[in-house]
Design an enzyme around this catalytic site. Sequence first.
Site, PDB file in Angstrom:
ATOM      1  N   PHE A 150       0.823  -1.204   0.000  1.00  0.00           N
ATOM      2  CA  PHE A 150       0.000   0.000   0.000  1.00  0.00           C
ATOM      3  C   PHE A 150       0.855   1.251   0.000  1.00  0.00           C
ATOM      4  O   PHE A 150       1.858   1.325   0.699  1.00  0.00           O
ATOM      5  CB  PHE A 150      -0.872   0.051   1.259  1.00  0.00           C
ATOM      6  CG  PHE A 150      -1.925  -1.006   1.298  1.00  0.00           C
ATOM      7  CD1 PHE A 150      -3.169  -0.772   0.751  1.00  0.00           C
ATOM      8  CD2 PHE A 150      -1.673  -2.231   1.895  1.00  0.00           C
ATOM      9  CE1 PHE A 150      -4.153  -1.734   0.789  1.00  0.00           C
ATOM     10  CE2 PHE A 150      -2.649  -3.208   1.941  1.00  0.00           C
ATOM     11  CZ  PHE A 150      -3.890  -2.965   1.383  1.00  0.00           C
ATOM     12  N   ASP A 151       0.406   2.229  -0.747  1.00  0.00           N
ATOM     13  CA  ASP A 151       0.963   3.552  -0.624  1.00  0.00           C
ATOM     14  C   ASP A 151       0.322   4.137   0.637  1.00  0.00           C
ATOM     15  O   ASP A 151      -0.748   3.695   1.038  1.00  0.00           O
ATOM     16  CB  ASP A 151       0.576   4.351  -1.877  1.00  0.00           C
ATOM     17  CG  ASP A 151       1.151   5.743  -1.845  1.00  0.00           C
ATOM     18  OD1 ASP A 151       2.299   5.890  -1.415  1.00  0.00           O
ATOM     19  OD2 ASP A 151       0.444   6.683  -2.236  1.00  0.00           O
TER      20      ASP A 151
END
Lengths: 613, 71
Positions: A306-307
């Site tokens: 995930f960013d």
Amino acid sequence: MLRITKGQRVMIAGILIAISFALKQPNFNPTVSDVFMIAAAVIAGYPIVLNAIRALKFRYLGIEALVTLAVTGAIIIGEYWEAAAVTFLFMFGSYLEAKTLEKTRSSLKALLDLAPETAKVLRDNGEIEVSPEEVTRGEIVIVRPGEKIPVDGTISEGSAYVNQASITGESLPIAKNIGDVVYLGTIIESGYLKITAEQISEDTTFARILHLVEEAQDKKAKTQKFMEVFAKYYTPGIMILATVIFLVTKDIELALTLLVIACPGALVISTPVSIVAGIGNGAKHGVIIKGGEVIEKLAAIKSLAFDKTGTLTVGRPTVTKLKGFAITEEELLYLAASAESYSEHPLAKAILEAGKGLEEPLITPQDSQFIIGQGLQVKLNDNIYYLGNRKLMTENKIAIPTEVADYLNLEETAGQTTVIVADALNILGVVSIADEIRGDALNLVQKLKRLGIKKTVMLTGDNKLVASSIAKKVGLDDYFAELLPQDKVAILKKLQTEDKTAMVGDGVNDAPALATADLGVALGGIGSHVAMETADVVLMSAELKKLTYAINLSQATIKNMKQNIYFAILVVGVLLVGVITKTVVLSSGMLIHELSVILVILNAIRLLRFNEK
Amino acid sequence: MTTKTFQLETLTCPSCAAKIEVAIKRLKGINEIQVLFSSSRVKVTFDEALTDVTEIVKTIEALGFDVLSIK
């Protein structure tokens, strides 16, 4: 020639067959009954023969040619019932297939129906109704309750509750005010809007979604390609077998029956129907999955990266705390807001937002210098000030007292990003800024684990303390902090050597990572056409629950597809054995064939109703 | 080379798709053909010097499928 529909043709053939059976009495001339049977075969068989001839002109030997051959053979050897039954079942089957197939494709049609038909536009001080394509950029359109917004644009007047289900799949209305962006195809539930048109018809988000979904439904899955190759060899293989059997055993019935089962219809259609239904279901729920192969990949994902900003967090940093060391909190905010007046940095925006509550007008900086990776140096009323991180302080020889250092650690461990404010000599105070974690991020990992995801990690440019705090709150397995965009790509590559990995980001500043990943998932595609184009899976709304929906849906689609394939293979086997052992004859062979195709389609239709609990 | 997309009446069997593909491939000057089963479209890339839209439409219609529009 008399034009009758397929349905009518099937009905007439059916009636003729029924009459023929009724006439089959012991004291009645059997020829009359046979005539009706042959008539039924001719009525139902006519289009089959026609299509067979049309295709043969192009040297294509399809199922119609095989059926024609089998039926002609049946009539020649006097098996009129078999001939009528085969043609009737073939036509009836294809009629039902058309009807049911339509259903698997219905999601896209339903989406198309959501497009607005008219637009009310302000021209020459009057309001006139035009078609949405006739609106030009910059014009003002007016939308009232119950009406569909006919353009993508910005609200210039009014406010309203807008239902964006056609784009995001979420039917809860959203409040929209002046300056907010609204989209074509969404519906005003209450309120009144004047909208400045920015994107028209083909360029709107709605049109792009339609286009992407349409393309996706025809992008073949790997399994499908395999099935097509299989069918390509299976059909001629069975034809050769039929010829050999006929030549060796002279058993014409057996040979003809083999021809009828030579096309593994259920097998060929097993994959595409599931994929179309799965993609259609996604589109209805604001999830765009770009093709069969993407569904296969998404269902097999074991690891997710995930960013942080905008993905796990809302992406709107806000000032959470002010701490003055040499000055009051209000003075600190006043100073920080003045200093950041011209800055575009997200942290600066947070400070300016907080500074809006100040009564005294801000001081305009005389000079302002942005130092990458450190912060800002500004001149206010002829005094130099520094706003930034520890590095900025040490570079400018400003001592960080223990009291301040402890405070910074405390704040950062709690997930706050800190901005140190100092004059030329001393630290004056610290502004704490945090980006709120998305509400649905908190039970995300638990849901993902239930779907078989083994590993979740976060990739961020932010510092380690902040990253660790967020990773802990969300419950991620690991995190990588202080990364530059190229570092993210390198880490992804490494993760991918261990597991099938998907990258989840907002698609704005993590485009390279999205492109590198086995699978790129863009969150909040509604806001970015670039993200919609680059990602493999687009979640239209910025909701993490759509991610679990997408994974869940793709797993359900693959399961559905496998059921279809196993069933179809079973049917192929049963038919082959049945024909060879003579338990399956022409008519029952065709019946099983058609039934299996319809069952496969009906199974795929179940996917349309898939909804995550 | 140009690419044209032909919208057909609804395709209902995968074998129809195969049939159209084979028939069009047999024409001269066809570079690439893709039958999009789900959207009932045929996408053809061809050499205008060797064949044209009329020829392609004629082929599709000879197989018994109506061409509704060309893009």
